[in-house]
Write an enzyme that holds these catalytic residues in place. Sequence first.
Site, PDB file in Angstrom:
ATOM      1  N   ASP A 182       8.669   8.256  47.041  1.00 27.51           N
ATOM      2  CA  ASP A 182       7.643   7.568  46.246  1.00 27.51           C
ATOM      3  C   ASP A 182       7.076   8.522  45.189  1.00 27.51           C
ATOM      4  O   ASP A 182       7.156   9.746  45.327  1.00 27.51           O
ATOM      5  CB  ASP A 182       6.496   7.104  47.152  1.00 27.51           C
ATOM      6  CG  ASP A 182       6.955   6.075  48.168  1.00 27.51           C
ATOM      7  OD1 ASP A 182       7.958   5.384  47.915  1.00 27.51           O
ATOM      8  OD2 ASP A 182       6.298   5.979  49.229  1.00 27.51           O
TER       9      ASP A 182
HETATM   10  N1  URA Z   1       8.459   7.062  53.386  1.00 30.98           N
HETATM   11  C1  URA Z   1       7.492   6.685  52.532  1.00 30.98           C
HETATM   12  O1  URA Z   1       6.627   5.894  52.857  1.00 30.98           O
HETATM   13  N2  URA Z   1       7.525   7.221  51.293  1.00 30.98           N
HETATM   14  C2  URA Z   1       8.438   8.120  50.887  1.00 30.98           C
HETATM   15  O2  URA Z   1       8.396   8.580  49.746  1.00 30.98           O
HETATM   16  C3  URA Z   1       9.428   8.503  51.807  1.00 30.98           C
HETATM   17  C4  URA Z   1       9.409   7.963  53.054  1.00 30.98           C
END
Ligand code: URA
Length: 235
Positions: A102
């Site tokens: 993310d």
């Molecule tokens: N899980 C999440 O919620 N976000 C990420 O970036 C990676 C794994």
Amino acid sequence: MIRLDKLLADAGTGTRSQVKEYIRRGQVMVNGAVCKKPEQKVAEEDLVCLNGQMVGYARFRYYMLHKPQGVVTATEDSRDRTVLDLLTGINTAHISPVGRLDKDTEGLLLLTNDGELAHRLLSPKRHVDKCYLVRTEKPLSETDLRALETGVDIGDEKSTLPAKACLSPDGELLLTIREGRYHQVKRMLQAVGNQVVYLKRLSFGSLRLPEDLEIGQFRPLTKEEQERLQHDVAK
Ligand code: URA
């Protein structure tokens, strides 16, 4: 056979226009003789040197990036800086991130032009481990840890697969999951009534984020790291 400028760019020595410039300036030798023609065809067995350093013809290239927050895991974006924008000084044609972190997640991200390996690493069948360091809004109880380990309902058809969850001495969660569902870690923490306030990926399969790789920096994988990744998906 491959064009000399393509070979040099594919090997990560610079962009196509940068390597053409190196060739024109006489910095490149093929089998011991200066070659000033970017279009010169060379074979895998030809000895190509840039500034006296041998350059191998690497069809596949692999990089690890210490992704910072605020950068999107994409190859292009009209608004935000992308992880590819951070791979400066190399030819990024056909290089893509393997999976996604993310925008507000930092840590280890693998990038490659090896689509087959990427596909295998991401395949739900292969269960490649990913370990995350998670800071949560509220402290986690033993019951929360057991629930995360057993599997929680995150609103998908199936609960999450068994995971490993333990707390560091300062209360940070180390969570190792074998899947890669959308926002998985954040949704798992929500499922136990908590919120993620900071998320960092520490490992992906056998690949570990090195302590000396600063945020925003990247480096090519070593031969050994590449071999271990191939081994991760060979099972
Ligand atoms: N899980 C999440 O919620 N976000 C990420 O970036 C990676 C794994």
